[in-house]
Design a protein around this motif. Structure first.
Motif, PDB file in Angstrom:
ATOM      1  N   ARG A   1       6.427  -2.792   8.098  1.00 47.24           N
ATOM      2  CA  ARG A   1       5.298  -3.130   8.970  1.00 47.24           C
ATOM      3  C   ARG A   1       4.868  -4.570   8.754  1.00 47.24           C
TER       4      ARG A   1
ATOM      5  N   ASN B   1      -3.621  -6.471   6.249  1.00 47.73           N
ATOM      6  CA  ASN B   1      -4.602  -5.403   6.218  1.00 47.73           C
ATOM      7  C   ASN B   1      -4.578  -4.617   7.512  1.00 47.73           C
ATOM      8  N   ALA B   2      -4.407  -5.330   8.636  1.00 51.74           N
ATOM      9  CA  ALA B   2      -4.435  -4.659   9.928  1.00 51.74           C
ATOM     10  C   ALA B   2      -3.274  -3.688  10.097  1.00 51.74           C
TER      11      ALA B   2
ATOM     12  N   ILE C   1       8.076   1.668   4.339  1.00 45.00           N
ATOM     13  CA  ILE C   1       7.219   1.715   5.536  1.00 45.00           C
ATOM     14  C   ILE C   1       6.250   0.541   5.573  1.00 45.00           C
TER      15      ILE C   1
ATOM     16  N   ASN D   1      -7.874   0.821  18.327  1.00 43.50           N
ATOM     17  CA  ASN D   1      -6.699  -0.029  18.181  1.00 43.50           C
ATOM     18  C   ASN D   1      -5.454   0.764  17.847  1.00 43.50           C
ATOM     19  N   ARG D   2      -5.589   2.081  17.641  1.00 39.72           N
ATOM     20  CA  ARG D   2      -4.462   2.960  17.347  1.00 39.72           C
ATOM     21  C   ARG D   2      -3.649   2.441  16.179  1.00 39.72           C
ATOM     22  N   ARG D   3      -4.326   2.080  15.095  1.00 36.70           N
ATOM     23  CA  ARG D   3      -3.597   1.551  13.948  1.00 36.70           C
ATOM     24  C   ARG D   3      -3.337   2.669  12.961  1.00 36.70           C
ATOM     25  N   PRO D   4      -2.094   2.827  12.489  1.00 41.15           N
ATOM     26  CA  PRO D   4      -1.807   3.870  11.508  1.00 41.15           C
ATOM     27  C   PRO D   4      -2.346   3.474  10.134  1.00 41.15           C
ATOM     28  N   ARG D   5      -2.859   4.479   9.429  1.00 43.69           N
ATOM     29  CA  ARG D   5      -3.406   4.233   8.116  1.00 43.69           C
ATOM     30  C   ARG D   5      -3.005   5.346   7.161  1.00 43.69           C
ATOM     31  N   ARG D   6      -2.516   4.972   5.973  1.00 43.16           N
ATOM     32  CA  ARG D   6      -2.109   5.990   5.013  1.00 43.16           C
ATOM     33  C   ARG D   6      -3.353   6.641   4.432  1.00 43.16           C
TER      34      ARG D   6
ATOM     35  N   ASN E   1       0.853  -1.183   0.000  1.00 41.03           N
ATOM     36  CA  ASN E   1       0.000   0.000   0.000  1.00 41.03           C
ATOM     37  C   ASN E   1       0.896   1.242   0.000  1.00 41.03           C
ATOM     38  N   THR E   2       1.281   1.738  -1.192  1.00 40.91           N
ATOM     39  CA  THR E   2       2.195   2.879  -1.276  1.00 40.91           C
ATOM     40  C   THR E   2       1.606   3.926  -2.202  1.00 40.91           C
TER      41      THR E   2
ATOM     42  N   LEU F   1       8.378   1.987  14.091  1.00 42.49           N
ATOM     43  CA  LEU F   1       7.307   1.204  13.482  1.00 42.49           C
ATOM     44  C   LEU F   1       6.834   0.105  14.416  1.00 42.49           C
TER      45      LEU F   1
ATOM     46  N   VAL G   1      -3.646  -3.617   1.370  1.00 40.97           N
ATOM     47  CA  VAL G   1      -5.065  -3.434   1.643  1.00 40.97           C
ATOM     48  C   VAL G   1      -5.964  -4.092   0.610  1.00 40.97           C
TER      49      VAL G   1
ATOM     50  N   ARG H   1      -5.641   7.962   1.754  1.00 40.76           N
ATOM     51  CA  ARG H   1      -5.714   7.639   0.339  1.00 40.76           C
ATOM     52  C   ARG H   1      -6.467   8.729  -0.397  1.00 40.76           C
TER      53      ARG H   1
ATOM     54  N   LEU I   1      -2.989  -5.586  17.278  1.00 41.17           N
ATOM     55  CA  LEU I   1      -3.135  -6.501  16.144  1.00 41.17           C
ATOM     56  C   LEU I   1      -4.345  -7.412  16.331  1.00 41.17           C
TER      57      LEU I   1
ATOM     58  N   ASP J   1      -1.862  -2.116   7.634  1.00 40.92           N
ATOM     59  CA  ASP J   1      -1.890  -1.171   6.515  1.00 40.92           C
ATOM     60  C   ASP J   1      -0.771  -1.428   5.516  1.00 40.92           C
TER      61      ASP J   1
ATOM     62  N   THR K   1       4.565   1.622  17.111  1.00 37.71           N
ATOM     63  CA  THR K   1       3.318   2.303  16.733  1.00 37.71           C
ATOM     64  C   THR K   1       2.422   1.426  15.876  1.00 37.71           C
ATOM     65  N   MET K   2       2.589   0.105  15.962  1.00 37.13           N
ATOM     66  CA  MET K   2       1.780  -0.753  15.091  1.00 37.13           C
ATOM     67  C   MET K   2       0.327  -0.816  15.535  1.00 37.13           C
ATOM     68  N   GLY K   3       0.053  -0.547  16.785  1.00 38.95           N
ATOM     69  CA  GLY K   3      -1.324  -0.639  17.242  1.00 38.95           C
ATOM     70  C   GLY K   3      -1.662  -2.048  17.674  1.00 38.95           C
TER      71      GLY K   3
END
Lengths: 618, 198
Positions: free
Chosen positions: A151, A273-274, A147, B154-159, A106-107, A397, A279, B161, A404, A276, A400-402
């Protein structure tokens, strides 16, 4: 074409019978076609003409019945297909499977050029000079692609290599303009990881409660162009996809059952997916799996001399490509395992070849044999500098993964009292929105708590039922088909969390009955869809739905009516069958249309009445 | 070689000869036996016999080419390299001969002992500073991290879009200009490739 005898022709035209054998076979062994068997047309405009046509040897039976009879016969003979659950383990042979998963990262841009990444944009509009290998163009590594790659590697518990290098894998194909793919063959950026699969992830029962599959390495590589094949051997190429970053995840050959393999691919998709990293799923072509299958005898390892990734004693493996769904993964592995076993048992030898699988087939097909084997001539790419990853980036990283998915499910089951199945459904709905909503409702509910301490598990279970099952069953004409609740990934929907919490609070404090609550819920839903502002309290007030418990007299009346209507049962109870009281209690509860009857109170009244009868009879 | 030597060269030459004779005389006086005359090699003798010839890089024309490259292998290699197969047996023989001579050369190069020598991939700056220069850390990726949000409990980072990506000078050129065959359909423009036999 040979001349067809008129009698045969007549049989076919009028009765639909096809001759099965040569001219010497008697015509009465004609094979009936489906047409002839469906003697009765269940719907249609034609009139059946089974009475027409001479010389019908047997009475025509309905096709559905014939299929059912055949299935019954097959089952009795035991030659039917084994169900998937039974097809997981074999006694003499051990299956070994290794999986290679390619997933699109996902870039924002591609891997070696600054062109933008896209999914379904206008073809050939996001192509840089390097992507089509224009002479003189050079690759420029886009750092941001690291990134999501890092992850993914951290989510799969890999060790990140500080320095990694790119290599060229040479082969010619029209979807790869440069004639080579840039990959990381010798020095990938991540090694030695693992993924843990649990029983609730769908692994085979033979694998127990949990199984840990090792990951050999994860490497970054380029994607190829998209080909649209047209009839006449014409192929249209769209180079938007060429050069997009992919990660290839190579597992160790530690999988021994087909459904565990499918569960692994599914879980990897959920994990990626979790975090990021990737996706797009298998359905949209963003995740592809290639499977390596080999078998060996359980007792001896003399003939199994191959090894991979440090695991010895394996049989010759074949690779299956073109797997496009989780079910295909499982089916293809089962088919290939059976094929390999039948070849080996009949004394043959397995060749190390590449095979393909099409959905709905029963056996894999050979795509490329030894003579078509490609020598990739891997060499380090001299145009690219090594990738040196800083320790600070990895630490950031990692921290800050959150939360899971595994941890999330554990939290829902341990703290909120949900079953694992419910928890998994909850997190998979609305891209995480449903579980956010659930937690919002629980918070609101606890705010209105009258007592000091509420059992979070009981609350969680109650609200979980409402959010998952009751709300899941709501329908309305105005509601969108895909997402009737209009649930956003952030957890907002047409029924505000506060309203649902209020409603459930009324229910749990017995101010309304369960039936009323469901009615109010659908009214709230309708109000939300039409844009009206309504509260649970407002609706209950307006419609007068507050629960008024039945008086003693009403209970007595209901009970008397029920007992009067079931004298035979009363006699049985007086005779000694105490169990029948339950039946009477049930009747009393059903007697009141609005469901206001409380079971315990009803029982007390019924028992009292029966004792009175007993005393009066005695 | 001209007989004329400038005075400076002559003086340096004299100096060297004097050092040489002095060392020889010294050694003569040191040992009782006459010194083994290794260092004073007969230069003319040495230069008269070649110890190596460029011709060793080519196969001996008298020896017939070895059979290790079979025609089947040749065809396999040509297929891998997307080169056209030979059109006649003479052309095939010629290809095999050239390939054989190239392999002979490569075998000669392989005779060099490269034990414990890491193959050179690229000439780069491998000093500590050089490596620090190419290290990718938080500083280099600051801009990319600004384009992310943290979502949910869940504090998940997301780019994020749907944001525009600046592709100036990258995507704005005539992509289909060099296409051998192209077609424009309702969906867009495509390159065309034919795979059937001609």
């Amino acid at each position: 074409m040979a001349r067809i005898p008129p009698s045969v022709l007549r049989r076919y035209l009028f009765g639909g019978h096809l001759p099965t054998g040569g001219c010497l076979r008697p015509l009465r062994h004609c094979r009936p076609t489906a047409y002839s068997l469906s003697a009765k047309r269940y719907h249609g405009t034609q009139v059946s003409n089974t009475s027409a046509g001479p010389g019908f040897p047997e009475t025509t039976i309905p096709f559905r019945k014939q299929l059912k009879d055949e299935a019954k016969k097959r089952k009795a003979e035991g030659t039917g297909k084994k169900s998937k659950q039974d097809n997981q383990k074999l006694d003499d042979w051990e299956l070994t499977v290794g999986i290679e998963i390619h997933a699109q990262l996902n870039t924002a841009r591609k891997l070696f050029s600054a062109a933008a990444s896209s999914i379904n944009d206008t073809p050939n509009t996001h192509v840089a000079l390097f992507d089509v290998a224009m002479p003189g163009s050079q690759p420029t590594f886009q750092k941001e692609t690291l990134i999501p790659a890092l992850r993914a590697a951290l989510a799969l518990n890999c060790e990140i290599q500080k320095t990694s290098r790119f290599d060229r894998k040479h082969y010619f194909h029209w979807d790869q303009p440069a004639g080579y793919q840039i990959t990381q063959y010798y020095e990938p950026f991540a090694r030695d990881g693992y993924i843990t699969l649990y029983a609730h992830d769908g692994i085979a029962a033979e694998d127990g409660e949990e199984v840990r599959i090792g990951i050999k390495q994860i490497q970054m590589e380029q994607d190829t162009a998209k080909t649209i094949s047209q009839p006449g051997d014409i192929h249209l190429l769209d180079f938007n996809r060429v050069g997009l970053p992919l990660i290839e995840i190579i597992t160790l050959p530690q999988i021994h059952h087909p459904s565990t393999a499918a569960a692994l691919v599914r879980k990897v998709q959920i994990l990626l997916n979790a975090v990021d990293a990737c996706v797009l799923g298998m359905q949209s072509g963003g995740l592809r799996a290639d499977v390596n299958v080999s078998v060996r005898r359980r007792d001896s390892t003399s003939s199994s001399t191959h090894s991979y990734g440090g695991i010895q004693g394996l049989g010759q493996r074949t690779e299956i490509k073109n797997l496009s769904s989780f079910k295909a993964v499982e089916d293809a592995i089962i088919a290939e395992r059976d094929r390999q076993i039948s070849v080996l048992e009949s004394g043959g030898v397995i060749e190390g070849e590449t095979r393909g699988w099409t959905i709905g087939s029963s056996e894999t097909k050979r795509l490329r044999g030894k003579e078509g084997e490609v020598d990739y001539r891997y060499m380090p790419d001299p145009d690219l500098a090594p990738v040196v990853i800083g320790e600070d980036l990895i630490e950031h990283l990692r921290s800050t993964m959150g939360v899971l998915p595994d941890e999330e499910i554990l939290g829902l089951t341990n703290e909120y009292g949900l079953t694992t199945k419910d928890a998994m459904s909850l997190v998979s709905l609305n891209e995480g929105g449903r579980v956010e909503y659930f937690m919002n409702v629980v918070d609101e509910y606890l705010l209105t708590s009258a007592e000091a301490e509420e059992d979070l598990k009981a609350v969680g279970r109650l609200i979980g039922n409402w959010v998952l099952h009751e709300m899941g069953g709501l329908t309305h004409d105005l509601a969108d088909e895909e997402n009737p609740l209009n649930m956003t990934p952030e957890g907002d929907c047409v029924i505000p969390a506060k309203q649902l919490a209020e409603l459930v609070r009324f229910l749990s404090s017995e101010k309304i009955t369960g039936r009323t609550a469901k009615k109010v819920l659908s009214q709230l839903f309708a109000a939300g869809l039409t844009g009206k502002e309504e509260t649970a309290e407002g609706i209950i007030e307006r419609e007068g739905l507050w629960f008024t418990p039945l008086s003693e007299a009403e209970y007595a009346q209901l009970a008397t009516d029920v007992l009067g209507g079931n004298t035979k049962v009363v006699e049985e109870i007086l005779a000694g069958k105490a169990g029948k009281i339950n039946f009477l209690v049930g009747q009393v509860m059903r007697a009141d249309q609005d469901g206001r009857v409380d079971a315990t109170k009803a029982r007390v009244v019924v028992v009292k009445l029966i004792e009175e009868q007993r005393r009066s009879a005695a | 070689m001209s007989g004329f030597i400038c005075s400076r060269c002559r003086s340096s030459l004299c100096r060297v000869m004097r050092v040489q004779t002095r060392s020889i005389t010294r050694s003569i006086h040191k040992d009782s036996s006459p010194p083994p005359r290794h260092n004073l090699v007969e230069i003319d003798d040495l230069l008269s016999r070649p110890s190596w010839s460029v011709r060793s890089l080519l196969p001996d024309p008298d020896v017939p080419p070895s059979e290790e490259i079979t025609p089947a292998k040749l065809h396999h290699l040509l297929r891998l390299s997307a080169l056209s197969p030979p059109k006649s047996p003479e052309e095939e023989a010629q290809m095999l001969k050239i390939l054989h001579s190239q392999l002979h050369f490569v075998k000669d190069i392989q005779k060099v002992d490269t034990e414990d020598v890491e193959p050179l991939q690229r000439i780069r700056d491998e000093t500590e500073e050089g490596i620090k220069d190419i290290t990718i850390g938080m500083e280099q990726l600051k801009k990319a991290f600004e384009k992310e949000d943290v979502k949910g409990r869940n504090r998940r980072p997301r780019r994020r879009r749907g944001e525009d990506v600046d592709t100036k000078d990258v995507e704005d050129w005539d992509v289909l200009g060099a296409a051998g065959e192209k077609v424009e359909l309702a969906g867009g423009k495509y390159f065309v490739v034919r795979s059937g036999k001609e």
